[in-house]
Design an enzyme around this catalytic site. Sequence first.
Site, PDB file in Angstrom:
ATOM      1  N   SER A  19       0.825  -1.212   0.000  1.00 29.52           N
ATOM      2  CA  SER A  19       0.000   0.000   0.000  1.00 29.52           C
ATOM      3  C   SER A  19       0.858   1.261   0.000  1.00 29.52           C
ATOM      4  CB  SER A  19      -0.942  -0.003   1.205  1.00 29.52           C
ATOM      5  OG  SER A  19      -0.180  -0.002   2.403  1.00 29.52           O
ATOM      6  N   GLY A  20       1.972   1.215  -0.731  1.00 27.58           N
ATOM      7  CA  GLY A  20       2.748   2.443  -0.956  1.00 27.58           C
ATOM      8  C   GLY A  20       2.096   3.242  -2.073  1.00 27.58           C
ATOM      9  N   SER A  38       6.884   5.115   0.888  1.00 30.57           N
ATOM     10  CA  SER A  38       6.250   6.277   0.254  1.00 30.57           C
ATOM     11  C   SER A  38       5.825   7.315   1.281  1.00 30.57           C
ATOM     12  CB  SER A  38       5.010   5.838  -0.536  1.00 30.57           C
ATOM     13  OG  SER A  38       5.342   4.925  -1.534  1.00 30.57           O
ATOM     14  N   ALA A  96       8.595   9.613   2.404  1.00 32.46           N
ATOM     15  CA  ALA A  96       9.364  10.428   1.454  1.00 32.46           C
ATOM     16  C   ALA A  96       9.268  11.902   1.819  1.00 32.46           C
ATOM     17  CB  ALA A  96       8.853  10.192   0.039  1.00 32.46           C
ATOM     18  N   GLY A 151      10.516  14.985  -2.473  1.00 33.19           N
ATOM     19  CA  GLY A 151       9.491  15.273  -3.457  1.00 33.19           C
ATOM     20  C   GLY A 151       9.601  14.425  -4.702  1.00 33.19           C
ATOM     21  N   GLU A 185      17.998  19.106  -5.751  1.00 31.07           N
ATOM     22  CA  GLU A 185      18.656  18.042  -4.989  1.00 31.07           C
ATOM     23  C   GLU A 185      19.900  17.593  -5.738  1.00 31.07           C
ATOM     24  OE1 GLU A 185      15.762  15.024  -4.045  1.00 31.07           O
ATOM     25  OE2 GLU A 185      14.748  16.342  -2.637  1.00 31.07           O
ATOM     26  N   ASP A 207      10.261  -8.454   0.513  1.00 28.67           N
ATOM     27  CA  ASP A 207       9.379  -9.620   0.322  1.00 28.67           C
ATOM     28  C   ASP A 207       9.009  -9.825  -1.145  1.00 28.67           C
ATOM     29  OD1 ASP A 207       9.453  -9.527   3.037  1.00 28.67           O
ATOM     30  OD2 ASP A 207       7.301  -9.350   3.351  1.00 28.67           O
ATOM     31  N   HIS A 213      21.868   6.272   1.508  1.00 30.68           N
ATOM     32  CA  HIS A 213      21.640   7.712   1.649  1.00 30.68           C
ATOM     33  C   HIS A 213      22.739   8.267   2.534  1.00 30.68           C
ATOM     34  CE1 HIS A 213      19.871  11.583   2.349  1.00 30.68           C
ATOM     35  NE2 HIS A 213      18.978  11.318   1.420  1.00 30.68           N
ATOM     36  N   ARG A 251      24.665  11.065  -4.755  1.00 30.41           N
ATOM     37  CA  ARG A 251      24.610  10.397  -3.459  1.00 30.41           C
ATOM     38  C   ARG A 251      25.708   9.363  -3.224  1.00 30.41           C
ATOM     39  NH1 ARG A 251      18.183   9.331  -2.596  1.00 30.41           N
ATOM     40  NH2 ARG A 251      17.756  11.538  -2.322  1.00 30.41           N
ATOM     41  N   HIS A 294      19.222   2.823   1.650  1.00 26.83           N
ATOM     42  CA  HIS A 294      18.077   3.702   1.404  1.00 26.83           C
ATOM     43  C   HIS A 294      17.186   3.216   0.275  1.00 26.83           C
ATOM     44  CE1 HIS A 294      15.880   7.415   1.434  1.00 26.83           C
ATOM     45  NE2 HIS A 294      16.243   7.744   0.214  1.00 26.83           N
ATOM     46  N   ARG A 324      20.334   5.936  -8.615  1.00 25.75           N
ATOM     47  CA  ARG A 324      19.096   6.694  -8.792  1.00 25.75           C
ATOM     48  C   ARG A 324      19.334   8.182  -8.569  1.00 25.75           C
ATOM     49  NH1 ARG A 324      14.614   8.087  -4.631  1.00 25.75           N
ATOM     50  NH2 ARG A 324      16.381   7.892  -3.247  1.00 25.75           N
TER      51      ARG A 324
HETATM   52  C1  LIG Z   1      12.913   8.128   4.313  1.00 20.30           C
HETATM   53  C2  LIG Z   1      12.717   8.061   2.842  1.00 20.30           C
HETATM   54  C3  LIG Z   1      12.629   9.223   2.100  1.00 20.30           C
HETATM   55  C4  LIG Z   1      12.442   9.161   0.711  1.00 20.30           C
HETATM   56  N1  LIG Z   1      12.310  10.319   0.023  1.00 20.30           N
HETATM   57  C5  LIG Z   1      12.053  10.253  -1.317  1.00 20.30           C
HETATM   58  C6  LIG Z   1      11.802  11.449  -2.056  1.00 20.30           C
HETATM   59  O1  LIG Z   1      11.778  12.540  -1.520  1.00 20.30           O
HETATM   60  N2  LIG Z   1      11.564  11.319  -3.392  1.00 20.30           N
HETATM   61  C7  LIG Z   1      11.561  10.115  -4.034  1.00 20.30           C
HETATM   62  O2  LIG Z   1      11.350  10.074  -5.253  1.00 20.30           O
HETATM   63  N3  LIG Z   1      11.776   8.989  -3.337  1.00 20.30           N
HETATM   64  C8  LIG Z   1      12.003   9.012  -2.006  1.00 20.30           C
HETATM   65  N4  LIG Z   1      12.199   7.858  -1.314  1.00 20.30           N
HETATM   66  C9  LIG Z   1      12.032   6.583  -2.007  1.00 20.30           C
HETATM   67  C10 LIG Z   1      10.546   6.345  -2.259  1.00 20.30           C
HETATM   68  O3  LIG Z   1       9.828   6.691  -1.117  1.00 20.30           O
HETATM   69  C11 LIG Z   1      10.248   4.897  -2.602  1.00 20.30           C
HETATM   70  O4  LIG Z   1      11.092   4.422  -3.582  1.00 20.30           O
HETATM   71  C12 LIG Z   1       8.830   4.760  -3.108  1.00 20.30           C
HETATM   72  O5  LIG Z   1       7.948   5.368  -2.207  1.00 20.30           O
HETATM   73  C13 LIG Z   1       8.461   3.307  -3.285  1.00 20.30           C
HETATM   74  O6  LIG Z   1       7.077   3.196  -3.433  1.00 20.30           O
HETATM   75  P1  LIG Z   1       6.427   1.776  -3.595  1.00 20.30           P
HETATM   76  O7  LIG Z   1       4.980   1.996  -3.771  1.00 20.30           O
HETATM   77  O8  LIG Z   1       7.151   1.028  -4.636  1.00 20.30           O
HETATM   78  O9  LIG Z   1       6.758   1.022  -2.218  1.00 20.30           O
HETATM   79  P2  LIG Z   1       6.567   1.422  -0.697  1.00 20.30           P
HETATM   80  O10 LIG Z   1       6.109   2.799  -0.530  1.00 20.30           O
HETATM   81  O11 LIG Z   1       7.816   1.030   0.002  1.00 20.30           O
HETATM   82  O12 LIG Z   1       5.392   0.460  -0.220  1.00 20.30           O
HETATM   83  C14 LIG Z   1       5.562  -0.915  -0.098  1.00 20.30           C
HETATM   84  C15 LIG Z   1       4.343  -1.513   0.571  1.00 20.30           C
HETATM   85  O13 LIG Z   1       4.400  -2.925   0.480  1.00 20.30           O
HETATM   86  C16 LIG Z   1       4.000  -3.493   1.714  1.00 20.30           C
HETATM   87  N5  LIG Z   1       4.563  -4.848   1.774  1.00 20.30           N
HETATM   88  C17 LIG Z   1       5.855  -5.230   1.660  1.00 20.30           C
HETATM   89  N6  LIG Z   1       5.953  -6.572   1.741  1.00 20.30           N
HETATM   90  C18 LIG Z   1       4.688  -7.048   1.886  1.00 20.30           C
HETATM   91  C19 LIG Z   1       4.124  -8.340   2.038  1.00 20.30           C
HETATM   92  N7  LIG Z   1       4.884  -9.456   2.065  1.00 20.30           N
HETATM   93  N8  LIG Z   1       2.786  -8.467   2.195  1.00 20.30           N
HETATM   94  C20 LIG Z   1       1.987  -7.362   2.216  1.00 20.30           C
HETATM   95  N9  LIG Z   1       2.471  -6.111   2.059  1.00 20.30           N
HETATM   96  C21 LIG Z   1       3.797  -5.951   1.907  1.00 20.30           C
HETATM   97  C22 LIG Z   1       4.536  -2.524   2.748  1.00 20.30           C
HETATM   98  O14 LIG Z   1       3.885  -2.708   3.969  1.00 20.30           O
HETATM   99  C23 LIG Z   1       4.211  -1.201   2.055  1.00 20.30           C
HETATM  100  O15 LIG Z   1       2.878  -0.869   2.304  1.00 20.30           O
HETATM  101  C24 LIG Z   1      12.386   7.903   0.072  1.00 20.30           C
HETATM  102  C25 LIG Z   1      12.483   6.731   0.819  1.00 20.30           C
HETATM  103  C26 LIG Z   1      12.643   6.798   2.196  1.00 20.30           C
HETATM  104  C27 LIG Z   1      12.748   5.532   2.977  1.00 20.30           C
END
Ligand SMILES: Cc1cc2nc3c(=O)[nH]c(=O)nc-3n(C[C@H](O)[C@H](O)[C@H](O)COP(=O)(O)OP(=O)(O)OC[C@H]3O[C@@H](n4cnc5c(N)ncnc54)[C@H](O)[C@@H]3O)c2cc1C
Length: 533
Positions: A14-15, A45, A48, A51, A117, A218, A239, A285, A346, A381
Amino acid sequence: MKNRIHADVLIVGSGLSGLSAALNLAERGLKVTVVTKEAIDVSNSANAQGGIATVSDFNVDSFEKHIQDTLTAGAGLNDIEAVRFFVENGPDAIRHFEQLGIHFTENEAGQLDLGREGGHTERRVVHAGDITGFELIKVVKKAVLLHPNITVLENHTAIDLISESKFFFSEDNRVVGAYVLSDRGEVMTIIANSVLLATGGCGKVYLYTSNPNVTTGDGLAIGFRAGVPVVNMEMIQFHPTILYHEKINSMLISEALRGEGGVLIDKHGNTFMEKYHPLKSLAPRDIVARAIDHEMKMSGDDCVFLDMTKLDGDFLQKRFPNIFRICLNGGIDMRTMPIPVVPAAHYSCGGLRSTPKGTTEIPGLFVSGEVAHTGLHGANRLASNSLLEAAVMAKYVAEEIAEYTSKTKPSSYEPPDWDSGNAEDEDEKIIIKQNWDEVRRIMWNYVGIVRSNKRLERALARLELMKHEITEYYWNFKVSRDLLELRNITLVAELIIRSAMKRKESRGLHFNIDYQFKLDTIQNTVVTPAEIL
Ligand SMILES: Cc1cc2nc3c(=O)[nH]c(=O)nc-3n(C[C@H](O)[C@H](O)[C@H](O)COP(=O)(O)OP(=O)(O)OC[C@H]3O[C@@H](n4cnc5c(N)ncnc54)[C@H](O)[C@@H]3O)c2cc1C
């Protein structure tokens, strides 16, 4: 809740990627079930800060410049067509979020306030204060929870995929659902016409990380076990600046602080980045993380510092309210004292092999966001390109899933329920905990920012031993989330090590002291399931 449910589409995660895809699919009339490990808003997500990188001010910026910056950071390993695809779709993604109700920060002229950035030659990071991810998820989550076609199962952990043939390497290996550990500790069978893995990255494979606890790779492990190869898994981004504080964990000090004029210094107040790169504190980075690692190893210090004290105090408070408040609560007033920082794992630039639209080589299995390797990031990245990837992929993968669904009859195969065999309640939690710590420590010490052949060999040898113990546990004991995650981080750790061993050069995020050069031939590192499973 029944132990067997049916949906058109099962989304794991749910990202930003999972929730945006869910909304898009639901609006097309498909019934979507989202499973997520903790609460709906626990994800990378939501954390983050900086931005979304996208071209907005076409008077000074252009797609070509954004593409070039992405390629420069990616050190030759990007897929240029993928880069173009994501960059050119950026403005549309921003419009979409604005229509959903997100208010990105504006300047006094009422235009988008664009942050800068590391690695970007122009200001192009669209943000909502310094809590961009939180704001995005808040709005998308609201729409998801209101949609009648979407069911969200919180505290549910996907275990493995179910394929029609049960043999993933056979020709009709169509994915038809997944086994999921429910919040009651029971294993559910979720049957779906297609499954989308949107599980994010794998920061928790390392001892120190900016990622929340759910980020245990996972989806990478699940997809790999199902037959999808991984690409460039050695490209782990560290990071450079996580807050170094005894009580505050995994707190990122956004790159945007350096973008606004923050300068890295040692404990004596001396700058050091000029020794490593002409862009100094705003270098890419990987360079900054390696420089800090080097400085810390040379000095024996526990951290370096980010000095914001030359900037206007009111501006700092206004531009970075969240970071400002958290630092202040931890006793660090960034107006008057430098912020102690260290590097930490990171972001995973590698992932499951996929097209930019999220299709994989397995029918019925789709991927989106950080779990995928699309070719956008290459060997490193560019800051804020990952929310862009997550958002753009979500839109296109939804289109692909909708098309697949319209062309594919629901499977008539009724998979068996999860067979826990002779499993008993596991009572030796200590062994799981011990192995958890060990994997993460091995990865940090031997497969971290600076690698060597010897360290990689050692890491692999230790991991091989642990793998047997963990597999034995997996088959003999009732599954728990800890055990599932341990099994997954161990496999992902192995994938990172094996990928690192295959790359006989240093490029982007992968630095091996035994090969301190770039090869002329540029190629992706691919590890296939047939090689190790
Ligand atoms: C602190 C931080 C700051 C960041 N800042 C930025 C930024 O400013 N700009 C940018 O572009 N990127 C940034 N990033 C990177 C960016 O946030 C991520 O790459 C992006 O949000 C990934 O989105 P996603 O939907 O792929 O996964 P995620 O947002 O990581 O979501 C993954 C989801 O999968 C679920 N999940 C995982 N395994 C399982 C399972 N086995 N069963 C059920 N659910 C599961 C988790 O619970 C979560 O809900 C940042 C990352 C971090 C950690």
